[in-house]
Design a protein around this motif. Structure first.
Motif, short mmCIF file in Angstrom:
data_model
loop_
_atom_site.label_atom_id
_atom_site.label_comp_id
_atom_site.label_asym_id
_atom_site.label_seq_id
_atom_site.Cartn_x
_atom_site.Cartn_y
_atom_site.Cartn_z
N ALA A 1 0.83 -1.21 0.00
CA ALA A 1 0.00 0.00 0.00
C ALA A 1 0.87 1.25 0.00
CB ALA A 1 -0.93 0.00 1.22
N ILE A 2 1.92 1.21 0.79
CA ILE A 2 2.80 2.39 0.88
C ILE A 2 3.44 2.65 -0.49
CG2 ILE A 2 4.88 3.34 1.98
CD1 ILE A 2 4.12 1.60 4.49
N TYR A 3 3.82 1.57 -1.15
CA TYR A 3 4.38 1.71 -2.49
C TYR A 3 3.37 2.37 -3.43
CZ TYR A 3 6.42 0.76 -7.01
OH TYR A 3 6.92 0.93 -8.26
N PHE B 1 0.93 4.33 -2.64
CA PHE B 1 0.77 5.75 -2.30
C PHE B 1 1.95 6.56 -2.84
CE2 PHE B 1 -2.10 4.24 1.24
CZ PHE B 1 -3.25 4.82 0.73
N ALA B 2 3.13 5.95 -2.87
CA ALA B 2 4.29 6.66 -3.43
C ALA B 2 4.06 6.92 -4.92
CB ALA B 2 5.56 5.85 -3.21
N GLU B 3 3.56 5.92 -5.63
CA GLU B 3 3.25 6.14 -7.06
C GLU B 3 2.19 7.21 -7.22
OE1 GLU B 3 2.73 2.93 -9.74
OE2 GLU B 3 4.82 2.24 -9.51
N GLU B 4 1.22 7.19 -6.30
CA GLU B 4 0.16 8.22 -6.36
C GLU B 4 0.78 9.63 -6.27
OE1 GLU B 4 -3.02 7.88 -3.42
OE2 GLU B 4 -3.73 9.92 -3.87
N LEU B 5 1.73 9.78 -5.33
CA LEU B 5 2.38 11.08 -5.18
C LEU B 5 3.16 11.44 -6.45
CD1 LEU B 5 3.78 11.04 -1.51
CD2 LEU B 5 1.87 12.40 -2.40
N ILE B 6 3.84 10.47 -7.03
CA ILE B 6 4.61 10.74 -8.26
C ILE B 6 3.65 11.20 -9.36
CG2 ILE B 6 6.06 9.74 -10.08
CD1 ILE B 6 7.16 7.78 -7.94
N GLU B 7 2.56 10.47 -9.48
CA GLU B 7 1.60 10.80 -10.54
C GLU B 7 1.00 12.19 -10.35
OE1 GLU B 7 -0.86 7.35 -10.35
OE2 GLU B 7 0.49 6.24 -11.69
N LYS B 8 0.90 12.62 -9.09
CA LYS B 8 0.36 13.95 -8.82
C LYS B 8 1.45 15.03 -8.92
CE LYS B 8 -3.36 12.78 -5.57
NZ LYS B 8 -3.59 12.56 -4.11
#
Ligand code: ATP
Ligand code: MG
Ligand code: MG
Length: 552
Positions: free
Chosen positions: A104-106, A108-115
Motif C-alpha cells: 500500500a505504501i508503495y 501511495f508513493a506512485e500516487e504522489l509521483i503521478e500527482k
C-alpha cells in the motif's frame, strides 16, 4: 463527565468528543521498532496508549515499525510482545507490522509521483546534505526536481526492480526547499536497501522512510490518535502533508508528549545495546538494566510500573524524573504484598548451650504481619542457628541495638538469647557464638532484663543455602550521558552487583515462589532468579532495599 482526566491527552480527547470534533471509537497504537528491548520509557508510552484506549473503551494496536531491516530481528519482536503482555495490556486483534503495508505504501508513493508531488533524485548523501541548507540558510532545489512525471515513475519502478545499487537513487517528496522546517525540505520517502527483511524476506530492495510509513500505517489501521514523543513535533507538518496529499483510508492526528528521562539511568536503545554488546551487563534482561525484562527479573511487578507511570503523569514539558520514584513505587507495592521471610546473608554460627541437642521445635510466624489472610509459615528452632555477622560486635558502640558479649537480643519470632562466649579459629576470626536462650520468652518479655533489639536468624541444621545478587544502580552519575566529550560508560557504578554465596534462608523457602519477591526481614526485597537457580540451590536478586539509601 465528573471524573478528572489522568493527563492532558485524555482531557483533549474528552473535549473533542464533547465538541463533536471526534466521533466514534478512539483507536491508538504502540509502535515500537524491533531493534532492541523495551525500557521504562516505552512503559510510559504503553501505559499512555493502552490507558487512553481503556478510558474511552476504544482499542490499542501493537504495531512493529519495521522499516530498518538491518537493525531488526525476531528476537526483539518476541521480547517486545512478551513485555507488553506482562505489563498487563491486550492489543486489539493480531500483531501488526508496518511491513504489512509495504504494498500500500508503495502504491501511495506512485500516487504522489503521478500527482507531481514526488520525484526520484540522484544526489548522493553528501550533496543532499549540502543542498538541504541549514537553520539559517534556505535549501536549493535538486537538479532532478523537475524531472517529468513519466520518467520519475519509470525510475521508481526500476528502483523497485533492483536496477540500481544501494544509495544510487532515492524518492523524495516535492514540498519546499525553503521551508523554515527542515523536515519539509523535500524529505526522502524511499531509499534502496538490499537487505533481507525479517517479515518480507527479499521481496523488497527499496524501503519507505519512517516519516512516510508512519502516517500511512496509522491511516491503514484507522488510528484516531497517534501519540508520540516531543522530538516528532517538527515532523507533524510532514505527517499531515503525507495524509493531505494521498487518498488515505482514514485521517489520524498526531499529538506529542514528553519522553521519560530518569536520573542515574540510560533510556536509549542504542546505548543499552552497547552495554549488552560490550559485555558490561549480562544481557538485555540483566537485572540492572532499565528494560522491562531486566526489571521483571529484578522483581519489579507490572503493578508497580503502572503505578509509577501514573505517578509521573503525561505532559508536554520535558524534565527528568528521580529514579527514587520508581523505587518508591516498587517498595509501596511490595510492602503491601510481599511475603516475609528471614535470610541470613553472612552466616555466623550460634550454639544455644542450654538447648538440648536432640530437641527441635517449630515456630509459626505470619507470612505478612499486617495481612492475616496471607497465612502462616513454619520456622524450625534448633540448638544451632545462624545470625548475620553484622549483627554482632565485641565492643558495641553506644545505642547498639544488636548482639554483643553478655548482652541479650530477641530472635525475630523466637526466644531471647544472651551471648556468653566468643569462639575463634586459629587465625583469630570469630567462628561461633555460644549463647544461652531464655525458655520463658517466646512471645513474652523476659523478667528482670531487657533485650537490646530484635535480629533475624535461621536454623543452622534446617535451612536452605542460597546465593544472593545484591544489585544497585548501574550508574553513579545523575545524568550518565550528559557530558558531551566523555562516555556514559565512564560513570558505571563499580558496586552495582555484589554477589554473596552461601547465604541461608529459612526452610519454608526450599521451593520459593516465583511470582512475587519476598521481603527478607531487615534486608530488603528479593526475587527468585528462576533462570540462574539450580535444583535445591536458589538464587535471589535484590529488587530494592527497604529504604532509600541514596537519599540526599
Ligand atoms: P530509543 O531512542 O530508545 O530507541 P525510540 O523512540 O526510537 O526509543 P521506538 O521503538 O520507536 O523507540 O519507541 C516506540 C514508542 O515508544 C514510540 O512511540 C516512542 O515515542 C515511545 N518512547 C520511546 N522512548 C520513550 C521514552 N523515554 N519516554 C516515552 N516514550 C518513549
Ligand atoms: Mg522510533
Ligand atoms: Mg530509536
Amino acid at each position: 463527565d465528573s471524573k478528572k482526566a489522568h493527563n492532558f491527552i485524555e482531557s483533549l480527547i474528552k473535549d473533542e468528543i464533547s465538541s463533536g470534533k471526534h466521533a466514534g471509537k478512539v483507536v491508538t497504537r504502540f509502535p515500537p521498532e524491533p531493534n532492541g528491548y523495551l525500557h521504562i520509557g516505552h512503559a510510559k508510552s504503553i501505559c499512555l496508549n493502552f490507558g487512553i484506549a481503556e478510558t474511552f473503551q476504544g482499542e490499542c494496536n501493537l504495531r512493529f515499525d519495521d522499516t530498518n531491516p538491518e537493525k531488526e530481528s525476531q528476537e526483539y519482536i518476541d521480547a517486545i510482545r512478551e513485555d507488553v503482555q506482562w505489563l498487563g495490556y491486550e492489543w486489539a486483534g493480531d500483531i501488526r507490522f508496518a511491513s504489512d503495508y509495504f504494498d500500500a505504501i508503495y502504491d501511495f508513493a506512485e500516487e504522489l509521483i503521478e500527482k507531481g508531488k514526488a520525484y526520484v533524485c540522484s544526489l548522493n548523501a553528501e550533496q543532499m546534505a549540502e543542498y538541504r541548507g541549514s537553520l539559517t540558510e534556505p535549501g536549493r532545489n535538486s537538479p532532478d526536481r523537475d524531472r517529468p512525471i513519466e520518467d520519475n515513475l519509470q525510475l521508481f519502478r526500476d528502483m523497485r526492480a533492483g536496477k540500481y545499487a544501494n544509495g544510487e537513487l532515492v524518492l523524495r517528496a516535492k514540498i519546499d526547499m525553503a521551508s523554515p522546517n527542515i523536515n519539509l525540505r523535500d524529505p526522502i520517502l524511499y531509499r534502496i536497501r538490499y537487505a533481507d527483511h525479517h517479515q518480507t524476506g527479499d521481496k523488497w530492495c527499496i524501503y519507505p522512510m519512517y516519516d512516510f510509513t508512519h502516517p500511512i500505517s496509522d491511516a491503514m489501521e484507522g488510528i484516531t490518535h497517534s501519540l508520540c514523543t516531543l522530538e516528532f513535533e517538527d515532523h507533524r507538518p510532514l505527517y499531515d502533508w503525507v495524509l493531505d496529499n494521498i487518498t488515505p483510508p482514514a485521517r489520524p492526528r498526531q499529538t506529542e508528549f514528553a519522553r521519560l528521562n530518569l536520573n542515574y539511568t540510560i533510556t536509549s536503545k542504542r546505548k543499552l545495546k552497547r552495554l549488552v554488546d560490550e559485555g558490561v551487563v549480562e544481557g538485555w534482561n540483566d537485572p540492572r538494566m532499565p528494560t522491562v525484562s531486566g526489571m521483571r527479573r529484578r522483581g519489579y511487578t507490572p503493578e508497580s510500573i503502572r503505578a509509577f507511570c501514573d505517578m509521573i503523569g503525561v505532559n508536554k514539558a520535558g524534565g527528568t524524573v528521580d529514579v527514587g520514584m520508581l523505587e518508591f513505587a516498587i517498595r509501596e507495592d511490595l510492602n503491601a504484598r510481599a511475603p516475609r521471610a528471614m535470610c541470613v546473608m553472612r552466616p555466623l554460627k550460634v550454639t544455644l548451650t542450654n538447648y538440648p541437642e536432640d530437641q527441635a521445635e517449630t515456630l509459626t510466624l505470619p507470612v505478612h504481619p499486617q495481612n492475616e489472610a496471607m497465612g502462616t509459615r513454619e520456622v524450625p528452632w534448633t540448638r544451632t542457628l545462624y545470625i548475620d555477622r553484622e549483627d554482632f560486635v565485641e565492643e558495641p558502640p553506644r545505642k547498639w541495638k544488636r548482639l554483643a558479649p553478655d548482652q541479650a537480643v530477641r530472635l525475630r519470632g523466637g526466644y531471647v538469647m544472651t551471648c556468653r562466649e566468643v569462639v575463634r579459629d586459629s587465625e583469630g576470626n570469630i567462628v561461633e557464638l555460644k549463647c544461652e536462650y531464655d525458655p520463658n520468652t517466646l512471645g513474652v518479655n523476659p523478667e528482670g532484663y531487657k533485650p537490646n533489639g530484635v535480629i533475624h536468624w535461621v536454623s543452622a541444621s534446617d535451612s536452605v543455602e542460597v546465593d544472593i545478587n545484591l544489585y544497585d544502580r548501574l550508574f553513579n552519575h545523575e545524568s550518565p550521558d550528559s557530558d558531551k566529550e566523555g562516555d556514559f560508560l565512564d560513570h558505571l557504578n563499580p558496586d552495582s552487583l555484589v554477589r554473596l554465596t552461601g547465604a541461608r534462608v529459612e526452610k519454608s523457602l526450599a521451593q520459593p515462589r516465583n511470582d512475587l519477591p519476598y521481603q527478607f526481614e531487615r534486608e530488603g526485597y528479593f526475587f527468585l532468579d528462576a533462570g540462574a537457580s539450580e535444583p535445591g540451590r536458589p538464587v535471589f536478586n535484590r529488587t530494592v532495599t527497604l529504604r532509600d539509601s541514596w537519599a540526599k
